[in-house]
Motif scaffolding. Structure first.
Motif, PDB file in Angstrom:
ATOM      1  N   ILE A  24       0.822  -1.216   0.000  1.00 46.51           N
ATOM      2  CA  ILE A  24       0.000   0.000   0.000  1.00 46.51           C
ATOM      3  C   ILE A  24       0.857   1.267   0.000  1.00 46.51           C
ATOM      4  CG2 ILE A  24      -1.736   1.300   1.333  1.00 46.51           C
ATOM      5  CD1 ILE A  24      -3.051  -1.219   0.639  1.00 46.51           C
ATOM      6  N   ASP A  25       0.710   2.070  -1.012  1.00 48.68           N
ATOM      7  CA  ASP A  25       1.111   3.502  -1.030  1.00 48.68           C
ATOM      8  C   ASP A  25       2.557   3.777  -0.609  1.00 48.68           C
ATOM      9  OD1 ASP A  25      -1.562   3.619  -1.603  1.00 48.68           O
ATOM     10  OD2 ASP A  25      -2.148   4.791   0.134  1.00 48.68           O
ATOM     11  N   MET A  26       3.497   2.943  -1.061  1.00 46.94           N
ATOM     12  CA  MET A  26       4.915   3.201  -0.737  1.00 46.94           C
ATOM     13  C   MET A  26       5.447   4.253  -1.719  1.00 46.94           C
ATOM     14  SD  MET A  26       5.690   1.552   1.998  1.00 46.94           S
ATOM     15  CE  MET A  26       7.458   1.355   2.093  1.00 46.94           C
ATOM     16  N   ASP A  29       6.026  10.677  -2.015  1.00 46.94           N
ATOM     17  CA  ASP A  29       5.449  11.775  -1.243  1.00 46.94           C
ATOM     18  C   ASP A  29       5.233  11.435   0.234  1.00 46.94           C
ATOM     19  OD1 ASP A  29       5.043  14.418  -1.997  1.00 46.94           O
ATOM     20  OD2 ASP A  29       3.474  13.888  -3.422  1.00 46.94           O
ATOM     21  N   PHE A  30       5.054  10.158   0.551  1.00 47.14           N
ATOM     22  CA  PHE A  30       4.871   9.773   1.960  1.00 47.14           C
ATOM     23  C   PHE A  30       6.201   9.438   2.641  1.00 47.14           C
ATOM     24  CE2 PHE A  30       0.595   8.324   0.308  1.00 47.14           C
ATOM     25  CZ  PHE A  30      -0.137   9.295   0.968  1.00 47.14           C
ATOM     26  N   ILE A  31       7.176   9.009   1.845  1.00 46.90           N
ATOM     27  CA  ILE A  31       8.348   8.348   2.421  1.00 46.90           C
ATOM     28  C   ILE A  31       9.634   9.146   2.331  1.00 46.90           C
ATOM     29  CG2 ILE A  31       9.860   6.329   2.040  1.00 46.90           C
ATOM     30  CD1 ILE A  31       7.225   4.839   1.325  1.00 46.90           C
ATOM     31  N   ARG A  72      -1.267   3.157  -5.207  1.00 45.06           N
ATOM     32  CA  ARG A  72      -0.772   4.537  -5.064  1.00 45.06           C
ATOM     33  C   ARG A  72      -1.976   5.404  -4.738  1.00 45.06           C
ATOM     34  NH1 ARG A  72       2.543   4.758 -10.777  1.00 45.06           N
ATOM     35  NH2 ARG A  72       0.401   4.717 -11.541  1.00 45.06           N
ATOM     36  N   GLU A  73      -1.881   6.153  -3.659  1.00 43.75           N
ATOM     37  CA  GLU A  73      -2.963   7.091  -3.342  1.00 43.75           C
ATOM     38  C   GLU A  73      -2.739   8.334  -4.194  1.00 43.75           C
ATOM     39  OE1 GLU A  73      -3.390   8.163   0.779  1.00 43.75           O
ATOM     40  OE2 GLU A  73      -4.983   9.592   0.342  1.00 43.75           O
ATOM     41  N   CYS A  74      -3.624   8.568  -5.144  1.00 43.31           N
ATOM     42  CA  CYS A  74      -3.488   9.771  -5.985  1.00 43.31           C
ATOM     43  C   CYS A  74      -4.788  10.038  -6.725  1.00 43.31           C
ATOM     44  CB  CYS A  74      -2.317   9.637  -6.952  1.00 43.31           C
ATOM     45  SG  CYS A  74      -2.391   8.228  -8.032  1.00 43.31           S
ATOM     46  N   GLY A 157       2.984  -1.801   3.790  1.00 40.12           N
ATOM     47  CA  GLY A 157       2.838  -0.435   3.289  1.00 40.12           C
ATOM     48  C   GLY A 157       2.504   0.581   4.353  1.00 40.12           C
ATOM     49  N   VAL A 158       2.145   1.759   3.867  1.00 33.76           N
ATOM     50  CA  VAL A 158       1.890   2.888   4.769  1.00 33.76           C
ATOM     51  C   VAL A 158       0.569   3.562   4.438  1.00 33.76           C
ATOM     52  CG1 VAL A 158       4.344   3.305   5.097  1.00 33.76           C
ATOM     53  CG2 VAL A 158       3.175   4.510   3.258  1.00 33.76           C
ATOM     54  N   THR A 159       0.023   4.280   5.422  1.00 38.07           N
ATOM     55  CA  THR A 159       0.400   4.210   6.810  1.00 38.07           C
ATOM     56  C   THR A 159      -0.482   3.162   7.504  1.00 38.07           C
ATOM     57  OG1 THR A 159      -1.147   5.982   7.456  1.00 38.07           O
ATOM     58  CG2 THR A 159       1.103   6.635   6.908  1.00 38.07           C
ATOM     59  N   THR A 160       0.053   2.581   8.557  1.00 40.15           N
ATOM     60  CA  THR A 160      -0.615   1.422   9.160  1.00 40.15           C
ATOM     61  C   THR A 160      -2.065   1.711   9.520  1.00 40.15           C
ATOM     62  OG1 THR A 160       1.539   0.990  10.174  1.00 40.15           O
ATOM     63  CG2 THR A 160      -0.298  -0.381  10.881  1.00 40.15           C
ATOM     64  N   GLU A 161      -2.292   2.872  10.166  1.00 43.21           N
ATOM     65  CA  GLU A 161      -3.641   3.117  10.706  1.00 43.21           C
ATOM     66  C   GLU A 161      -4.582   3.760   9.696  1.00 43.21           C
ATOM     67  OE1 GLU A 161      -1.075   4.984  11.165  1.00 43.21           O
ATOM     68  OE2 GLU A 161      -1.602   7.071  11.475  1.00 43.21           O
ATOM     69  N   VAL A 162      -4.029   4.235   8.573  1.00 42.37           N
ATOM     70  CA  VAL A 162      -4.909   4.904   7.597  1.00 42.37           C
ATOM     71  C   VAL A 162      -5.163   3.933   6.426  1.00 42.37           C
ATOM     72  CG1 VAL A 162      -5.324   6.979   6.219  1.00 42.37           C
ATOM     73  CG2 VAL A 162      -4.069   7.168   8.360  1.00 42.37           C
ATOM     74  N   CYS A 163      -4.343   3.993   5.385  1.00 45.10           N
ATOM     75  CA  CYS A 163      -4.688   3.237   4.178  1.00 45.10           C
ATOM     76  C   CYS A 163      -4.519   1.732   4.335  1.00 45.10           C
ATOM     77  CB  CYS A 163      -3.887   3.775   2.998  1.00 45.10           C
ATOM     78  SG  CYS A 163      -4.423   5.448   2.551  1.00 45.10           S
ATOM     79  N   VAL A 164      -3.569   1.308   5.170  1.00 47.31           N
ATOM     80  CA  VAL A 164      -3.393  -0.138   5.341  1.00 47.31           C
ATOM     81  C   VAL A 164      -4.586  -0.711   6.114  1.00 47.31           C
ATOM     82  CG1 VAL A 164      -1.940  -1.952   6.325  1.00 47.31           C
ATOM     83  CG2 VAL A 164      -0.881   0.028   5.199  1.00 47.31           C
TER      84      VAL A 164
END
Ligand code: C5J
Length: 222
Positions: A24-26, A29-31, A72-74, A157-164
């Motif tokens: 998830i979403d690696m 922009d997040f990392i 990818r979150e976009c 992936g990231v972030t654990t508590e949101v998208c994962v």
């Protein structure tokens, strides 16, 4: 059938022929330092630290010939898939679609929306651009997994508590058994990560199981 005896909250058995990995979403922009996450005031170092572990998990899953999905979150450049309820959150001076350190923030095709080079998708792996936190929302992920007759999902992936976590809950509601690689996921907030791992495992694996990348890799060799 491979079994991870040390998985929490109890041993996890799965059919590797019906299992896929979802990363998830690696995204840069997040990392990466200088990206959206950092611009919001977050320390991105903990997220960067899971890149080698996630690469090891990808390697193990590729070696076991598991289908691999990268998300990818976009959003679309015209933001038609980004409701105000999402765009209006966060720092007022840096919204989704604004010009950021790595191009327009969380916009498809911009450098910041790309997956970090060390985890770049291989030919034939499925890449899903998702406008929501959950990877099933407004995507064809469900159809893709159904076509492959997948029953079990391994998550990183990231972030654990949101998208994962959101995607794991969506998956669990759709009937998938879910396993989270606990050292290949991270949050900007350590207490949120540990709370999420506890929530997932609580009440007899109400959302799913957790295990380490090493334990998962060992089981995939069985
Ligand atoms: C966030 C994500 N945290 N991928 N996105 O906004 O978890």
């Amino acid at each position: 059938m491979p079994t991870i005896a040390e998985a929490q909250p109890f041993p996890f058995a799965f059919d590797a022929r019906r299992t896929a990995l979802i990363v998830i979403d690696m995204q840069r922009d997040f990392i990466e330092p200088g990206g959206f996450g950092a611009a919001l005031g977050n320390d991105v170092a903990p997220l960067a630290r899971i890149v080698p572990t996630t690469a090891a998990l990808l390697h193990a899953c590729r070696a076991a010939a598991l289908p691999i999905v990268h998300t990818r979150e976009c959003h679309r450049p015209d933001l038609s898939d980004c409701p105000p309820a999402k765009r209006d959150r966060g720092a007022p001076n840096l919204r989704i679609g604004d010009d950021g350190p790595m191009g327009r923030i969380l916009i498809s095709g911009e450098p910041g929306a790309e997956i970090v080079p060390a985890l770049a998708p291989h030919q034939g792996e499925y890449v899903i651009d998702k406008p929501g936190k959950g990877a099933f929302y407004a995507t064809d992920l469900g159809l893709y997994l159904e076509r492959l007759q997948i029953r079990t999902l391994i998550f990183a992936g990231v972030t654990t508590e949101v998208c994962v976590q959101t995607t794991m809950r969506e998956a669990n509601d759709r009937g998938f058994d879910c396993l989270l690689a606990e050292d290949a996921t991270e949050s900007y907030f350590p207490e949120f990560k540990s709370a999420t791992l506890a929530m997932i495992r609580a009440q007899g694996a109400i959302v799913g199981w957790t295990a380490t990348t090493r334990q998962i890799a060992e089981a995939l060799k069985e």
